[in-house]
Design an enzyme around this catalytic site. Sequence first.
Site, PDB file in Angstrom:
ATOM      1  N   TYR A  16       0.815  -1.211   0.000  1.00  0.00           N
ATOM      2  CA  TYR A  16       0.000   0.000   0.000  1.00  0.00           C
ATOM      3  C   TYR A  16       0.852   1.266   0.000  1.00  0.00           C
ATOM      4  CZ  TYR A  16      -4.493  -2.295   0.964  1.00  0.00           C
ATOM      5  OH  TYR A  16      -5.632  -3.031   0.886  1.00  0.00           O
ATOM      6  N   ASP A  25      -1.815 -18.566   1.364  1.00  0.00           N
ATOM      7  CA  ASP A  25      -2.727 -19.354   0.524  1.00  0.00           C
ATOM      8  C   ASP A  25      -3.392 -20.465   1.337  1.00  0.00           C
ATOM      9  OD1 ASP A  25      -0.226 -20.566   0.735  1.00  0.00           O
ATOM     10  OD2 ASP A  25      -0.166 -21.296  -1.331  1.00  0.00           O
ATOM     11  N   ASP A  74     -11.812  -9.619   4.638  1.00  0.00           N
ATOM     12  CA  ASP A  74     -13.043  -9.743   3.844  1.00  0.00           C
ATOM     13  C   ASP A  74     -13.495 -11.201   3.800  1.00  0.00           C
ATOM     14  OD1 ASP A  74     -13.024  -6.989   3.133  1.00  0.00           O
ATOM     15  OD2 ASP A  74     -13.818  -7.475   1.139  1.00  0.00           O
ATOM     16  N   LYS A  98       4.113 -15.256   3.303  1.00  0.00           N
ATOM     17  CA  LYS A  98       4.374 -16.062   2.096  1.00  0.00           C
ATOM     18  C   LYS A  98       5.888 -16.285   2.063  1.00  0.00           C
ATOM     19  CE  LYS A  98       3.079 -18.052  -1.771  1.00  0.00           C
ATOM     20  NZ  LYS A  98       2.220 -19.276  -1.831  1.00  0.00           N
ATOM     21  N   ASP A 155      -5.986  -7.330   4.478  1.00  0.00           N
ATOM     22  CA  ASP A 155      -7.138  -6.780   3.762  1.00  0.00           C
ATOM     23  C   ASP A 155      -7.955  -7.922   3.166  1.00  0.00           C
ATOM     24  OD1 ASP A 155      -8.760  -4.800   2.461  1.00  0.00           O
ATOM     25  OD2 ASP A 155      -7.684  -5.263   0.604  1.00  0.00           O
TER      26      ASP A 155
HETATM   27  C1  IPM Z   1     -10.360  -1.813   3.893  1.00  0.00           C
HETATM   28  C2  IPM Z   1     -10.572  -1.275   2.507  1.00  0.00           C
HETATM   29  C3  IPM Z   1      -9.468  -0.284   2.175  1.00  0.00           C
HETATM   30  C4  IPM Z   1      -8.143  -1.023   2.211  1.00  0.00           C
HETATM   31  C5  IPM Z   1      -9.651   0.453   0.827  1.00  0.00           C
HETATM   32  C6  IPM Z   1     -10.978   1.161   0.745  1.00  0.00           C
HETATM   33  C7  IPM Z   1      -8.518   1.403   0.559  1.00  0.00           C
HETATM   34  O1  IPM Z   1     -10.626  -2.325   1.594  1.00  0.00           O
HETATM   35  O2  IPM Z   1     -10.307  -1.003   4.837  1.00  0.00           O
HETATM   36  O3  IPM Z   1     -10.280  -3.030   4.057  1.00  0.00           O
HETATM   37  O4  IPM Z   1      -7.760  -1.653   1.236  1.00  0.00           O
HETATM   38  O5  IPM Z   1      -7.478  -0.958   3.257  1.00  0.00           O
HETATM   39 MG    MG Z   2     -10.683  -4.247   2.518  1.00  0.00          MG
END
Ligand code: IPM
Ligand code: MG
Length: 363
Positions: free
Chosen positions: A141, A221, A249, A189, A245
């Site tokens: 990032y 993975d 999710d 990794k 990240d």
């Molecule tokens: C998160 C989001 C952010 C990230 C985006 C919106 C930049 O996906 O907070 O998980 O990638 O950190």
């Molecule tokens: Mg995210």
Amino acid sequence: MKLRILVVAGDGIGPEVTSEAVAVLTEAASLGGHEFAFSERRIGGVAIVQDGTPLPAETLSEALASDAVLLGAVGGNEFNSLPPDKRPEAGLLKIRAELGGFANLRPAFAFKELTVNSPLRSEVVDGADILFVRELLGGLYFGKPREWNKATGEAWNTMRYTREEVARVARVAFQLARHRRKKVTSVDKANVLEVSQLWRATVNEVATEFPDVTLEHQYVDAMAMHLMNQPRNYDVVVTENLFGDILSDEAAVITGSLGMLPSATIGGKVNLYEPVHGSAPDIAGKGLANPLGAILTGALILRHSAGLETEAAAIETAVRKVLEQGFRTPDLARANPQGYPVLSTKEMGAKVRETVKALLVNA
Ligand code: IPM
Ligand code: MG
């Protein structure tokens, strides 16, 4: 206690969910005899449109002068063709960097009532309680060089970490594990990347300071698979920025909805709080958004910035009770054979608020 909280609601469903979080927070704080002062500033797409930049200077200076920052979400389809440094997301990355919090805590808790919402079998997810500790200021990032060279048709980003950056986030993970089930899983990794080898070696070093905590390593993975197969095996999971990240999710599959996940970023000048979900432009402004991730984020403000554990726990208990009573938002009612009442964003916020009140008045 008095706390100054800056609300940067941002785009899409950000304003709807943060306003419910603020209402619940205000209720919990005032019942506990505390006064919170909220102010609001722009960030993300709304700031691009009105101020010409995703993070106006005024928003940043207000944030730095606050005790905590509550962020809704940023992003919108109309910005999709912009380069990364001009997009709404750039505002979020900049405020993260300026506030300086490097440890992003993302608890993923499978509420019993929502296990039916997971595509995974209930007996697999029931009882899962994972705390992701995502490194938030390093890796791909922020690493340089980064560029898309249109002339040559090449593009690159850099995954870079220093030993200190890894050690400080690892330390947070071990410390938090001490208050939980005393297990840390570090994800990397290291079979391919030098940066992951540094990560693993550093986590091993830090682990010697915490002999009471068990450490295991997983490749990212394999971890993506284990998380779905046996989510209950994990307690604290520490990992670098992009892996965190992605895995957080994925954890939404365990909790039944991305709308349930809160987050807190600690370790910097001012803590930053944001639900894990995005701006969800497709449902924005329709009262369909689930405010529980934002409301649970409010509980994390009480815990990590105000030290109000009773009030924080009351919010979390209230969310559980409201779910036990059968109330759902649309994202939690896709399979709804019981015909549970489906509430709007505001109605769900009000239910939690009433329940928090009942809990704290009777406490
Ligand atoms: C998160 C989001 C952010 C990230 C985006 C919106 C930049 O996906 O907070 O998980 O990638 O950190
Ligand atoms: Mg995210």
